[in-house]
Design a protein around this motif. Structure first.
Motif, PDB file in Angstrom:
ATOM      1  N   VAL A   6      -7.548   7.805  10.710  1.00 58.50           N
ATOM      2  CA  VAL A   6      -7.556   6.993   9.492  1.00 58.50           C
ATOM      3  C   VAL A   6      -8.145   7.835   8.371  1.00 58.50           C
ATOM      4  CG1 VAL A   6      -8.427   4.892   8.403  1.00 58.50           C
ATOM      5  CG2 VAL A   6      -7.845   4.894  10.841  1.00 58.50           C
ATOM      6  N   GLY A   7      -7.391   8.006   7.295  1.00 59.38           N
ATOM      7  CA  GLY A   7      -7.842   8.882   6.231  1.00 59.38           C
ATOM      8  C   GLY A   7      -7.683   8.284   4.848  1.00 59.38           C
ATOM      9  N   VAL A   8      -8.247   9.010   3.864  1.00 58.42           N
ATOM     10  CA  VAL A   8      -8.111   8.631   2.462  1.00 58.42           C
ATOM     11  C   VAL A   8      -7.703   9.863   1.675  1.00 58.42           C
ATOM     12  CG1 VAL A   8      -9.786   6.755   2.584  1.00 58.42           C
ATOM     13  CG2 VAL A   8     -10.573   9.047   2.013  1.00 58.42           C
ATOM     14  N   ALA A   9      -6.932   9.621   0.607  1.00 59.22           N
ATOM     15  CA  ALA A   9      -6.519  10.697  -0.292  1.00 59.22           C
ATOM     16  C   ALA A   9      -6.089  10.064  -1.608  1.00 59.22           C
ATOM     17  CB  ALA A   9      -5.370  11.512   0.294  1.00 59.22           C
ATOM     18  N   GLY A  10      -6.756  10.429  -2.693  1.00 55.42           N
ATOM     19  CA  GLY A  10      -6.423   9.831  -3.974  1.00 55.42           C
ATOM     20  C   GLY A  10      -6.647   8.331  -3.924  1.00 55.42           C
ATOM     21  N   GLU A  11      -5.642   7.577  -4.357  1.00 56.53           N
ATOM     22  CA  GLU A  11      -5.764   6.116  -4.383  1.00 56.53           C
ATOM     23  C   GLU A  11      -5.328   5.450  -3.085  1.00 56.53           C
ATOM     24  OE1 GLU A  11      -2.712   4.275  -7.019  1.00 56.53           O
ATOM     25  OE2 GLU A  11      -1.985   6.337  -7.210  1.00 56.53           O
ATOM     26  N   PHE A  12      -4.959   6.261  -2.088  1.00 54.07           N
ATOM     27  CA  PHE A  12      -4.386   5.705  -0.865  1.00 54.07           C
ATOM     28  C   PHE A  12      -5.305   5.841   0.343  1.00 54.07           C
ATOM     29  CE2 PHE A  12      -0.685   7.328  -3.302  1.00 54.07           C
ATOM     30  CZ  PHE A  12      -0.048   6.120  -3.544  1.00 54.07           C
ATOM     31  N   THR A  13      -5.093   4.954   1.308  1.00 53.25           N
ATOM     32  CA  THR A  13      -5.600   5.136   2.658  1.00 53.25           C
ATOM     33  C   THR A  13      -4.418   4.966   3.601  1.00 53.25           C
ATOM     34  OG1 THR A  13      -7.293   4.484   4.270  1.00 53.25           O
ATOM     35  CG2 THR A  13      -6.232   2.711   3.044  1.00 53.25           C
ATOM     36  N   GLY A  14      -4.543   5.499   4.798  1.00 48.22           N
ATOM     37  CA  GLY A  14      -3.434   5.422   5.738  1.00 48.22           C
ATOM     38  C   GLY A  14      -3.851   5.886   7.115  1.00 48.22           C
ATOM     39  N   VAL A  15      -2.924   5.742   8.058  1.00 51.13           N
ATOM     40  CA  VAL A  15      -3.167   6.103   9.453  1.00 51.13           C
ATOM     41  C   VAL A  15      -2.056   7.035   9.911  1.00 51.13           C
ATOM     42  CG1 VAL A  15      -3.525   5.254  11.793  1.00 51.13           C
ATOM     43  CG2 VAL A  15      -4.193   3.822   9.845  1.00 51.13           C
TER      44      VAL A  15
END
Length: 204
Positions: A150-159
């Motif tokens: 599970v990560g974050v980058a900029g305005e997003f999070t995702g798996v």
């Protein structure tokens, strides 16, 4: 808003924000003859059955639609259990000037929406990330990110649905037993779809 022809029966709608993409997608869901709607960060690909000029049909459907208003849709809800032990948890906390416990509280306490999918089968770009967690990608991407990270980058999070290279800052991983993000033997194969409401739940 700008419409670009894509083949005989497709139209690429260029928009100014993800909110506008979501509003346009919602407005076109009931347009007769829609074969597929493919949202992205600032565009929406509309594929229609052969017939009247696609651009004309799409423009007429969007005429008068308030693209700044949040669409009223029945969102499917997905809960993903997460173990927050990621290798970048301290980095994210330090960059935000908060504790790791606060990172976990913010990330797991937010309500997310699948804006679009891409990068890899089953990978959803989720909006709704709290401001302190909106951080840049790593300077040097990892050559292999484990499945379920599970990560974050900029305005997003995702798996991450599968092991792959990646540069997102990793907060944790899906708990054992969590539904797979992508399973080709399942219908539908992808767990997440644009418009879905997603919540992360602290596991353990």
């Amino acid at each position: 808003m700008r419409l670009l022809r894509c083949g005989a029966d497709g139209v690429l709608v260029e928009l100014g924000s993800q909110a506008e993409v979501a509003a346009a997608r919602a407005a076109l869901l009931t347009l007769p003859g829609v074969v597929d709607l493919v949202p992205a960060a600032r565009t929406l690909l509309v594929v229609l059955t052969p017939g009247a000029p696609a651009a004309t049909r799409v423009r007429e459907a969007l005429d008068g639609v308030d693209l700044t208003a949040a669409p009223a849709v029945d969102a499917r809800s997905v809960v993903l259990p997460v173990v927050y032990d990621g290798p970048d948890l301290d980095l994210v906390a330090d960059a935000a000037g908060i504790s790791t416990d606060e990172v976990v509280r913010l990330h797991s306490g937010a309500a997310y929406t699948v804006a679009f999918t891409g990068f890899a089968p089953g990978f959803g770009y989720l909006t709704g990330l709290p401001e302190p967690l909106r951080q840049p990608r790593l300077d040097t991407p990892r050559t292999r990110v484990p499945e379920g990270s599970v990560g974050v980058a900029g305005e997003f999070t995702g798996v991450y649905p599968r092991p792959s290279p990646g540069g997102w800052r990793l907060l944790g991983r899906l708990a054992d037993g969590a539904d797979a993000l992508f399973d080709p033997t399942r219908t539908p194969a992808a767990l997440l779809a644009p418009g879905d409401a997603v919540r992360f739940e602290v596991a353990g």
